[in-house]
Scaffold this motif. Structure first.
Motif, PDB file in Angstrom:
ATOM      1  N   GLY A 125       0.834  -1.207   0.000  1.00  0.00           N
ATOM      2  CA  GLY A 125       0.000   0.000   0.000  1.00  0.00           C
ATOM      3  C   GLY A 125       0.869   1.258   0.000  1.00  0.00           C
ATOM      4  N   PHE A 126       1.926   1.234   0.792  1.00  0.00           N
ATOM      5  CA  PHE A 126       2.812   2.400   0.886  1.00  0.00           C
ATOM      6  C   PHE A 126       3.522   2.654  -0.448  1.00  0.00           C
ATOM      7  N   VAL A 127       4.010   1.569  -1.043  1.00  0.00           N
ATOM      8  CA  VAL A 127       4.702   1.719  -2.328  1.00  0.00           C
ATOM      9  C   VAL A 127       3.731   2.251  -3.389  1.00  0.00           C
ATOM     10  N   ALA A 128       2.491   1.750  -3.391  1.00  0.00           N
ATOM     11  CA  ALA A 128       1.492   2.236  -4.353  1.00  0.00           C
ATOM     12  C   ALA A 128       1.228   3.721  -4.122  1.00  0.00           C
ATOM     13  N   LEU A 129       1.174   4.114  -2.868  1.00  0.00           N
ATOM     14  CA  LEU A 129       0.935   5.527  -2.543  1.00  0.00           C
ATOM     15  C   LEU A 129       2.091   6.397  -3.021  1.00  0.00           C
ATOM     16  N   MET A 130       3.334   5.941  -2.787  1.00  0.00           N
ATOM     17  CA  MET A 130       4.495   6.723  -3.214  1.00  0.00           C
ATOM     18  C   MET A 130       4.515   6.898  -4.725  1.00  0.00           C
ATOM     19  N   ARG A 131       4.132   5.837  -5.443  1.00  0.00           N
ATOM     20  CA  ARG A 131       4.100   5.912  -6.908  1.00  0.00           C
ATOM     21  C   ARG A 131       3.146   6.996  -7.367  1.00  0.00           C
ATOM     22  N   ALA A 132       2.087   7.220  -6.617  1.00  0.00           N
ATOM     23  CA  ALA A 132       1.062   8.193  -7.016  1.00  0.00           C
ATOM     24  C   ALA A 132       1.469   9.623  -6.671  1.00  0.00           C
ATOM     25  N   ARG A 133       2.614   9.794  -6.022  1.00  0.00           N
ATOM     26  CA  ARG A 133       3.183  11.102  -5.708  1.00  0.00           C
ATOM     27  C   ARG A 133       2.250  12.048  -4.946  1.00  0.00           C
ATOM     28  N   PRO A 134       1.946  11.716  -3.714  1.00  0.00           N
ATOM     29  CA  PRO A 134       1.199  12.662  -2.882  1.00  0.00           C
ATOM     30  C   PRO A 134       2.114  13.823  -2.481  1.00  0.00           C
ATOM     31  N   ALA A 135       1.519  14.946  -2.072  1.00  0.00           N
ATOM     32  CA  ALA A 135       2.346  16.086  -1.656  1.00  0.00           C
ATOM     33  C   ALA A 135       2.950  15.814  -0.283  1.00  0.00           C
ATOM     34  N   SER A 136       2.169  15.255   0.612  1.00  0.00           N
ATOM     35  CA  SER A 136       2.712  14.865   1.910  1.00  0.00           C
ATOM     36  C   SER A 136       1.835  13.782   2.518  1.00  0.00           C
ATOM     37  N   ILE A 137       2.369  13.161   3.573  1.00  0.00           N
ATOM     38  CA  ILE A 137       1.629  12.053   4.173  1.00  0.00           C
ATOM     39  C   ILE A 137       1.564  12.180   5.676  1.00  0.00           C
ATOM     40  N   VAL A 138       0.453  11.737   6.217  1.00  0.00           N
ATOM     41  CA  VAL A 138       0.314  11.563   7.657  1.00  0.00           C
ATOM     42  C   VAL A 138       0.018  10.080   7.863  1.00  0.00           C
ATOM     43  N   LEU A 139       1.003   9.364   8.386  1.00  0.00           N
ATOM     44  CA  LEU A 139       0.804   7.928   8.608  1.00  0.00           C
ATOM     45  C   LEU A 139       0.080   7.707   9.925  1.00  0.00           C
ATOM     46  N   ILE A 140      -0.751   6.696   9.969  1.00  0.00           N
ATOM     47  CA  ILE A 140      -1.320   6.278  11.246  1.00  0.00           C
ATOM     48  C   ILE A 140      -0.530   5.044  11.651  1.00  0.00           C
ATOM     49  N   ASP A 141       0.379   5.217  12.578  1.00  0.00           N
ATOM     50  CA  ASP A 141       1.362   4.178  12.866  1.00  0.00           C
ATOM     51  C   ASP A 141       1.932   4.399  14.268  1.00  0.00           C
ATOM     52  N   GLU A 142       1.612   3.486  15.127  1.00  0.00           N
ATOM     53  CA  GLU A 142       2.029   3.614  16.535  1.00  0.00           C
ATOM     54  C   GLU A 142       3.544   3.784  16.658  1.00  0.00           C
ATOM     55  N   LYS A 143       4.260   2.900  15.942  1.00  0.00           N
ATOM     56  CA  LYS A 143       5.712   2.860  16.098  1.00  0.00           C
ATOM     57  C   LYS A 143       6.351   4.177  15.657  1.00  0.00           C
ATOM     58  N   GLN A 144       5.937   4.654  14.476  1.00  0.00           N
ATOM     59  CA  GLN A 144       6.558   5.876  13.965  1.00  0.00           C
ATOM     60  C   GLN A 144       6.104   7.106  14.734  1.00  0.00           C
ATOM     61  N   ALA A 145       4.840   7.097  15.153  1.00  0.00           N
ATOM     62  CA  ALA A 145       4.338   8.255  15.898  1.00  0.00           C
ATOM     63  C   ALA A 145       5.002   8.356  17.264  1.00  0.00           C
ATOM     64  N   SER A 146       5.457   7.208  17.765  1.00  0.00           N
ATOM     65  CA  SER A 146       6.062   7.251  19.091  1.00  0.00           C
ATOM     66  C   SER A 146       7.516   7.716  19.034  1.00  0.00           C
ATOM     67  N   LEU A 147       8.062   7.856  17.827  1.00  0.00           N
ATOM     68  CA  LEU A 147       9.391   8.455  17.702  1.00  0.00           C
ATOM     69  C   LEU A 147       9.214   9.965  17.799  1.00  0.00           C
ATOM     70  N   ASP A 148       9.613  10.504  18.922  1.00  0.00           N
ATOM     71  CA  ASP A 148       9.394  11.924  19.177  1.00  0.00           C
ATOM     72  C   ASP A 148      10.451  12.757  18.441  1.00  0.00           C
ATOM     73  N   PRO A 149      10.049  13.526  17.446  1.00  0.00           N
ATOM     74  CA  PRO A 149      11.041  14.284  16.667  1.00  0.00           C
ATOM     75  C   PRO A 149      11.808  15.296  17.515  1.00  0.00           C
ATOM     76  N   SER A 150      11.216  15.742  18.611  1.00  0.00           N
ATOM     77  CA  SER A 150      11.928  16.741  19.415  1.00  0.00           C
ATOM     78  C   SER A 150      13.054  16.098  20.216  1.00  0.00           C
ATOM     79  N   ALA A 151      13.064  14.754  20.265  1.00  0.00           N
ATOM     80  CA  ALA A 151      14.139  14.069  20.986  1.00  0.00           C
ATOM     81  C   ALA A 151      15.310  13.777  20.055  1.00  0.00           C
ATOM     82  N   ALA A 152      15.120  14.005  18.741  1.00  0.00           N
ATOM     83  CA  ALA A 152      16.161  13.660  17.776  1.00  0.00           C
ATOM     84  C   ALA A 152      16.732  14.922  17.135  1.00  0.00           C
ATOM     85  N   ARG A 153      17.993  14.824  16.803  1.00  0.00           N
ATOM     86  CA  ARG A 153      18.612  15.923  16.060  1.00  0.00           C
ATOM     87  C   ARG A 153      18.735  15.500  14.614  1.00  0.00           C
ATOM     88  N   SER A 154      18.446  16.398  13.719  1.00  0.00           N
ATOM     89  CA  SER A 154      18.664  16.113  12.317  1.00  0.00           C
ATOM     90  C   SER A 154      19.873  16.922  11.875  1.00  0.00           C
TER      91      SER A 154
END
Ligand SMILES: [Zn+2]
Length: 573
Positions: A227-256
């Motif tokens: 499903g994700f690969v099909a979505l990427m092929r369709a080139r959305p402008a941005s995505i909001v995933l519903i995903d426990e694991k990824q949502a629990s990665l707190d971006p403010s705890a990470a440095r980019s």
């Protein structure tokens, strides 16, 4: 060696590194498929495979990599024999034990371990008497990098109604997470996709839209769902995933960490600048979908599909704090002895950085590229030991940011300390301490004790290629392999090739520990590493001392064009 990712998925890796550094730990196996068909036929092209005489008793079972005996050393011209003999496996071991120790933290650019490693290499350059040609009469060419961190208190995603009224607000770290690195304020129409299978993604509805994705489709290749690969092929402008694991990665705890040189639109490494990708915990998403009247789709028996959401909008507001971080190329020089030719330079490079700490695990990067940097030190010290220097100058470079997209070398090539036209060749050592090994192709380490990949030498300059073959025949006697030309674009030498500088890339091949925490010093074949360093030393000597610089037979553009034409022809068949 930097990682390779299928271009479709660039910018959307599912694996989130803790510091969103670089490209995420990739599956090493996928990179090396199809690369070993040429075994045998290409082996030992133009080179003898006679094993070198063993040098008496040794603790290494790897007879092929024992260093030459005194008789063989006598074949090395007296002028540079002392340097040649100085390159020893035991010194290499001592250096690499330091570079790949846990307290260097895997040397990720922008992390403290990298700075520590850079200072240590600079100290070695000083010890060997190399000329400091970096900034402020030191050994560093600073490379601009910044770390950004999301401000959790003032960053959020909200659901708005048609009048712009806020119905629900979800803060970073409290239901909202993902890979968020860019400051941004946006209000967007959105589409909801429940993907039970790839066909549930309606490409026409999602193209250019913000897509909220609840993905229940099965796993496809590269660790991405269908499903994700099909979505990427369709080139959305941005995505909001519903995903426990990824949502629990707190971006403010990470440095980019990323390169900030060059103009924003022309970042040297497009790969490091990616749009934010949001993720909501299922709990937060359920609240939101309920307010938007979409809760029925959360039912376990609900059908998959794509729905344009009417009457509601999403608003994101992300604030980031940015500060500069230390990053540099470590650079040192040995001046040539000829008043005229010493203006010309032979570049010798490795990359100092690796992928650092991920999660709580240190990736020591002993082979990648602690081994190349160890080789760099061995070659630098060898040149410093001879009383007579070659006619041209030698520039030793340990690059930063290679794993993030060859950034240190690109920065050097864009801001050369000495005009690029003065560099007659660049010799790169990246992963030179192992015996190639692949489970999938059943290629065993013990079959590769004597082999070395010589990459890229047949592209720009036939003369440099010949120098490599001759030096190998005389002083190293590796069985050269030419079946890894694919990695030509994956280490720092390519930044020089793009400036039409002939390059030679030395590489002992992939192994199951590539880009894994298990790439550790105990797996290194030190006699082999020293043998590669001796070869590079001999090639550097010859290139730096001969009357004419290696002739450029084909420019980089010509090489690439010929390669594309060949590929097209193959596809047509
Ligand atoms: Zn690497």
């Amino acid at each position: 060696m930097s990682a390779r990712i299928p271009s479709l998925l660039l910018g959307f890796p599912l694996l989130l590194a803790p510091a969103t550094l670089a490209l995420g730990p990739q599956d090493s196996a996928q990179k090396t498929q199809a690369s070993h068909k040429a075994q045998g036929s290409h082996k030992a092209q133009g080179s003898q495979t006679t094993p070198v005489e063993p040098a008496g008793p040794t603790s290494s079972p790897l007879v092929g990599n024992r260093l030459p005996t005194a008789t063989l050393l006598a074949d090395v011209p007296k002028l540079w024999r002392k340097g040649f003999a100085s390159i020893q496996a035991e010194d290499c071991r001592k250096w690499l034990e330091v570079l790949s120790a846990d307290d260097m933290e895997g040397r990720a650019t922008g992390q403290p371990g990298f700075e520590k490693a850079a200072r240590w290499v600079a100290d070695r350059f000083r010890e060997f008497g190399l000329e400091p040609v970096g900034e402020n009469k030191g050994y560093f060419q600073m490379v601009p990098f910044a770390a950004t961190q999301v401000a959790s208190k003032t960053s959020w995603l909200a659901l708005l109604d048609n009048d712009g009224q806020e119905l629900l607000n979800i803060r970073v770290g409290r239901g909202l997470g993902g890979r968020i690195t860019e400051a941004s304020t946006k209000t967007m129409d959105f589409v909801f996709v429940l993907a039970k299978k790839a066909g549930d993604v309606d490409a026409d509805k999602v193209r250019g839209k913000t897509v909220m994705l609840l993905d229940q489709s099965e796993m496809g290749p590269y660790g991405r769902t269908k499903g994700f690969v099909a979505l990427m092929r369709a080139r959305p402008a941005s995505i909001v995933l519903i995903d426990e694991k990824q949502a629990s990665l707190d971006p403010s705890a990470a440095r980019s960490v990323r390169y900030t040189g060059g103009r924003q639109s022309q970042n040297l490494s497009g790969r490091c600048r990616r749009p934010n990708r949001y993720a909501l915990t299922p709990g937060a998403a359920a609240q939101l979908l309920e307010r938007a009247g979409l809760a029925t789709h959360l039912d376990a028996k609900a059908d998959g599909g794509t729905w344009a959401v009417v009457g509601f909008q999403l608003k994101t507001h992300i604030e980031v704090e940015t500060k500069a971080v230390f990053a540099c190329n470590v650079v040192g020089m040995i001046r040539g002895s000829d008043p005229r030719l010493s203006k010309e330079i032979v570049g010798i490079g490795s990359h100092l950085d690796h992928i650092g700490i991920r999660g709580s695990v240190i990736n020591n990067g002993a082979d990648d590229d602690g081994s190349g940097t160890t080789g760099l030190l061995a070659v630098a010290r060898a040149f410093s030991m001879n009383r007579t220097k070659p006619r041209r100058s030698l520039l030793f470079m340990a690059f930063c940011g290679e794993e993030m997209g060859l950034i240190g070398s690109k920065h050097y090539a864009a801001h050369p300390i000495f005009d690029n036209r003065r560099m007659v060749a660049e010799l790169q050592m990246d992963m030179i301490g192992r015996n190639e090994e692949h489970a999938r192709t059943k290629e065993k380490a013990e079959d590769n004790i004597n082999s070395l990949h010589l990459v890229g030498t047949q592209k720009l300059s036939d003369e440099l290629h010949q120098i490599c073959l001759d030096a190998n025949d005389k002083y190293a006697r590796f069985a050269f392999e030419y079946d890894e030309e694919d990695v030509f674009s994956r280490s720092d030498h390519v930044s020089f090739a793009k400036k039409d500088i002939p390059i030679a890339f030395f590489f002992t091949g992939f192994h199951p520990q590539y880009h894994r925490p298990t790439d550790t010093v105990d797996r290194i074949d030190f006699p082999k590493l020293a043998r590669v360093a001796r070869l590079v030393y001999a090639i550097a000597w010859e290139t730096a001392n001969r009357e004419n610089r290696p002739k450029v037979d084909r420019t980089y553009t010509e090489v690439m064009e010929a390669q594309r034409a060949k590929r097209r022809k193959r596809q047509r068949k």
